[in-house]
Every structure is written in structure tokens, then in C-alpha cells.
Design an enzyme around this catalytic site. Structure first.
Site, PDB file in Angstrom:
ATOM      1  N   ARG A  20      55.917 -28.038  62.928  1.00  0.00           N
ATOM      2  CA  ARG A  20      56.036 -27.021  61.865  1.00  0.00           C
ATOM      3  C   ARG A  20      57.441 -26.446  61.851  1.00  0.00           C
ATOM      4  NH1 ARG A  20      50.673 -25.403  63.889  1.00  0.00           N
ATOM      5  NH2 ARG A  20      49.174 -26.514  62.610  1.00  0.00           N
TER       6      ARG A  20
ATOM      7  N   ARG B  59      48.841 -26.528  69.098  1.00  0.00           N
ATOM      8  CA  ARG B  59      49.308 -27.839  68.623  1.00  0.00           C
ATOM      9  C   ARG B  59      50.335 -27.683  67.510  1.00  0.00           C
ATOM     10  NH1 ARG B  59      43.205 -29.513  68.236  1.00  0.00           N
ATOM     11  NH2 ARG B  59      43.006 -27.926  69.831  1.00  0.00           N
TER      12      ARG B  59
ATOM     13  N   PRO C  40      51.893 -31.423  59.912  1.00  0.00           N
ATOM     14  CA  PRO C  40      52.099 -32.128  61.188  1.00  0.00           C
ATOM     15  C   PRO C  40      51.074 -33.249  61.267  1.00  0.00           C
ATOM     16  CG  PRO C  40      51.391 -29.824  61.516  1.00  0.00           C
ATOM     17  CD  PRO C  40      51.176 -30.151  60.090  1.00  0.00           C
ATOM     18  N   THR C  41      51.459 -34.367  61.830  1.00  0.00           N
ATOM     19  CA  THR C  41      50.496 -35.466  61.944  1.00  0.00           C
ATOM     20  C   THR C  41      50.803 -36.290  63.181  1.00  0.00           C
ATOM     21  OG1 THR C  41      49.451 -37.311  60.764  1.00  0.00           O
ATOM     22  CG2 THR C  41      51.830 -37.055  60.452  1.00  0.00           C
TER      23      THR C  41
ATOM     24  N   ARG D  20      37.001 -30.862  60.389  1.00  0.00           N
ATOM     25  CA  ARG D  20      37.561 -31.623  61.509  1.00  0.00           C
ATOM     26  C   ARG D  20      36.865 -32.960  61.550  1.00  0.00           C
ATOM     27  NH1 ARG D  20      37.919 -28.189  66.782  1.00  0.00           N
ATOM     28  NH2 ARG D  20      39.827 -29.373  67.095  1.00  0.00           N
TER      29      ARG D  20
ATOM     30  N   ASP E  51      43.834 -32.703  58.523  1.00  0.00           N
ATOM     31  CA  ASP E  51      42.386 -32.951  58.503  1.00  0.00           C
ATOM     32  C   ASP E  51      41.591 -31.957  57.652  1.00  0.00           C
ATOM     33  OD1 ASP E  51      43.057 -30.937  60.255  1.00  0.00           O
ATOM     34  OD2 ASP E  51      41.544 -31.448  61.743  1.00  0.00           O
TER      35      ASP E  51
ATOM     36  N   GLU F  54      49.383 -18.181  64.252  1.00  0.00           N
ATOM     37  CA  GLU F  54      49.477 -17.621  62.904  1.00  0.00           C
ATOM     38  C   GLU F  54      49.983 -16.186  62.969  1.00  0.00           C
ATOM     39  OE1 GLU F  54      46.901 -19.102  64.279  1.00  0.00           O
ATOM     40  OE2 GLU F  54      46.159 -20.713  62.990  1.00  0.00           O
TER      41      GLU F  54
ATOM     42  N   ASP G 122      54.403 -36.246  64.907  1.00  0.00           N
ATOM     43  CA  ASP G 122      54.522 -35.880  66.313  1.00  0.00           C
ATOM     44  C   ASP G 122      54.821 -37.173  67.068  1.00  0.00           C
ATOM     45  OD1 ASP G 122      54.229 -35.137  68.920  1.00  0.00           O
ATOM     46  OD2 ASP G 122      52.276 -34.161  68.667  1.00  0.00           O
TER      47      ASP G 122
END
Ligand code: UGA
Ligand code: MN
Length: 308
Positions: free
Chosen positions: A144, A139, A71-72, A287, A172, A258, A102
Site C-alpha cells: 500500500r 498484511r 496489494p496482491t 474471503r 478478494d 486503518e 508482494d
């Protein structure tokens, strides 16, 4: 006459020596690393590897494909993060990158990036509904899921067994190449330690006699699977045989995504420990610091427009 010849000899000598040295360096070069770069060049859409001319290596063709869902979202550091990630992924054999923006539409920046990334890449997009874009909420749930849907759609008409491994690669984090060797042999669901997460130097599954029996963690130890998104991989077969397994918004809290996902497809007893029985950190939950743009002008002042 003699001194003229000697003069020429002296003139040529350094060049001859340079040629000898260069030839020597070339022949003493080590052989290429075991992780041969895979064919690349694919971009956009659902295109598989175009296949850059690579040496005929039979084992590579037999390797299960690794699908990395990333995801970005748009922010000043996005291109830097994606560049770092592509530089890693480009070195991994048979890796297919599923990049999910996104956003309501594919951005020009990411489209251009994907076109030049030099690895098989599928570029998707889905926006996070505004009500979920709040601090404290999980997020990248929708992104996903879009990656999962694409994977299922692509494989649903193909006959089993379909060799492949899926993992969730946030843009990241920092990934060692060894991690991909480890996850490649995932039969159902594999797990490994993650560095710099959970308020500790690392979190890891605790392994006894080759089985996961608990979790070393400093944060919410009550989680059924106390593991970060970067700490597991799932075989394509498991993804296909559990078509309803997705990330859920309803009732989901940060850090529980998760567990919520994994409990739909596996049990703790079934997990396959990797990275030397979960004693090696091969991925770091790094991060990136928020950039300081305090001196950025309000209106464009430069004479050219530059993508950063
Ligand atoms: C932690 C976990 O490592 C993530 O896997 C998890 O999604 C996240 O918490 C969560 O709270 O849901 P963290 O480093 O805090 O990660 O999260 P980010 O790296 O900011 O975001 C995770 C991924 O989602 C990144 O690839 C990021 O580019 C993407 N993202 C983030 C979006 O696509 N949209 C956003 O609005 C924010
Ligand atoms: Mn992150």
C-alpha cells in the site's frame, strides 16, 4: 402455378417473421447504463488511459479519477481474484488500477494479466520482508505504501487542484458499482459500511445529523476508526498535502492499520458519511476459501503447461 407461388410464400414466411422479431428486439433494447465503460487498454508502467473509442460524454472527462490500490500475492486463486476484480473495475468510469505485487519482481502471470485487463493499470511490486510474513502480523503494508509513493510521485509536479480519489481495494473483496459513485464525490475522507467483517454481518460508522459519532462493530470497539480497509476513500488532495502519511510496521497490530493511517490525515468529526448516511452495504469483505490441491501431482504430468 398458383400452388408453386404459395409454396414459395410458405417457405419465405418464417424468415420474414424472424427478421421482424429481431428488428423489434433491437429497437426495444434499454439504453446503456449510466456507468459508461471508460476508455481502457493501458497496461504496465505508469501509463494512463489509452482511450478506447467511447461515445462523447462530457461528464466523464470531468469526473475525478478513482485510484484503486490493490496489494496482491502469488497463490492458486490469484488469477481468479484478479479476474473478478478487473471485471468490476472495467465497468467504472475513470478508474486507474494500481496493482502492487508482494514480490521481489513482477511476475509473468500478473504482467500478462495487466496487459489484457482492458483498463488503465499501473503494475508495481515490492516484497514483504520475511520477518513480517507471519500470521498475526498486518498484511500488505509495504505494498500500500508503494502505491501511495507512486501516486505522490506522479502528482507532485502537477498544479493543484488535482481531482482524484484513492481507495484501498484488497483483491478478494466484492465491490458493487454503486460504491464507486458514492466515493467519487469524496472531498477529504469518506466512509461507509462494510459487509461480512468484524465477526458480524456488517460494521458501519454510526451517523447523527450527517456526522460520524461512533462505530457499530463487534470487534475492538476501542479502535479510533473502527473501520476496515474497504470502508473508506481519501481525496488525492489530502494524500498530497500529507506527504508523510503512510502505513507503519512499527507497533502496528492487525486491525489497527486503518486507524493508524486515518489518524494521520483526518479526525472522526471530519469524516464524510456515504451510502445513505452509512445505512447501505456496498462492499463485502469476502474471503476466498483455500483451494484443495490434495490431488495435484508432485511433478508436472500434463502434456501442456497451463497458467491457472
Ligand atoms: C483484513 C483487512 O481487510 C485487510 O485490509 C488487512 O490488510 C488485513 O486484514 C491484515 O491483517 O493486514 P484479510 O482478508 O484478513 O483482511 O487479508 P487478506 O485479504 O489476506 O490480505 C489483504 C490484502 O493484502 C489482499 O489484497 C492480499 O492479496 C494482500 N496480501 C496478503 C499480500 O499482498 N501479501 C500477503 O502476504 C498477504
Ligand atoms: Mn481479504
Amino acid at each position: 402455378m398458383k400452388s408453386l407461388l404459395f409454396g414459395r410464400f410458405l417457405l419465405l414466411l418464417p424468415w420474414v417473421l424472424i427478421v421482424i422479431i429481431v428488428l423489434d428486439i433491437d429497437s426495444s433494447r434499454p439504453p446503456p447504463p449510466a456507468l459508461a465503460p471508460r476508455g481502457g487498454g493501458g497496461s504496465g508502467g505508469a501509463r494512463p488511459a489509452a482511450g478506447r473509442a467511447s461515445p462523447p460524454q462530457a461528464p466523464e472527462a470531468a469526473l475525478p479519477t478513482i485510484y484503486a490500490i490493490t496489494p496482491t500475492y502469488s497463490r492458486p486463486v490469484q488469477k481468479a481474484e484478479l479476474t473478478r476484480l478487473a471485471n468490476t473495475f472495467r465497468q467504472v468510469a475513470r478508474l486507474h488500477w494500481i496493482l502492487v505485487e508482494d514480490a521481489a519482481a513482477r511476475s509473468e502471470l500478473v504482467s500478462r494479466f495487466v496487459a489484457g485487463a482492458g483498463l488503465p493499470c499501473t503494475h508495481l511490486h515490492v516484497p514483504t520482508p520475511r520477518r513480517y510474513k507471519r500470521p498475526g502480523l498486518p498484511r500488505a503494508t509495504e505494498q500500500r505504501n508503494a502505491g501511495l509513493a507512486w501516486l505522490r510521485q506522479r502528482h507532485q509536479h502537477l498544479p493543484p487542484p488535482q481531482a482524484g480519489v484513492l481507495f484501498f481495494a484488497d483483491d478478494d473483496n466484492t465491490y458493487s458499482l454503486e460504491l464507486f459513485q458514492e466515493m467519487r464525490t469524496t472531498r477529504k475522507v469518506s466512509v461507509w459500511p462494510v459487509g461480512l467483517v468484524g465477526g458480524r454481518r456488517y460494521e458501519r460508522p454510526v451517523v447523527e445529523n450527517g456526522k460520524v459519532v461512533g462505530w457499530y462493530t463487534g470487534w475492538r470497539a476501542d479502535r479510533p476508526f473502527a473501520i476496515d480497509m474497504a470502508g473508506f476513500a481519501v481525496s488525492l488532495q489530502v494524500i498530497l498535502s500529507h506527504p508523510k502519511a503512510v502505513f507503519k510496521r512499527r507497533g502496528s497490530q492487525p486491525g489497527m492499520q486503518e486507524s493508524d493511517f486515518l489518524k494521520q490525515i483526518t479526525t472522526v468529526e471530519e469524516l464524510e458519511p456515504k451510502a445513505n448516511n452509512c445505512t447501505k452495504v456496498l462492499v463485502w469483505h469476502t474471503r476466498t476459501e483455500k483451494v484443495n490441491l490434495a490431488n495435484e501431482p508432485k511433478y508436472h504430468l500434463d502434456t501442456v503447461s497451463i497458467e491457472v
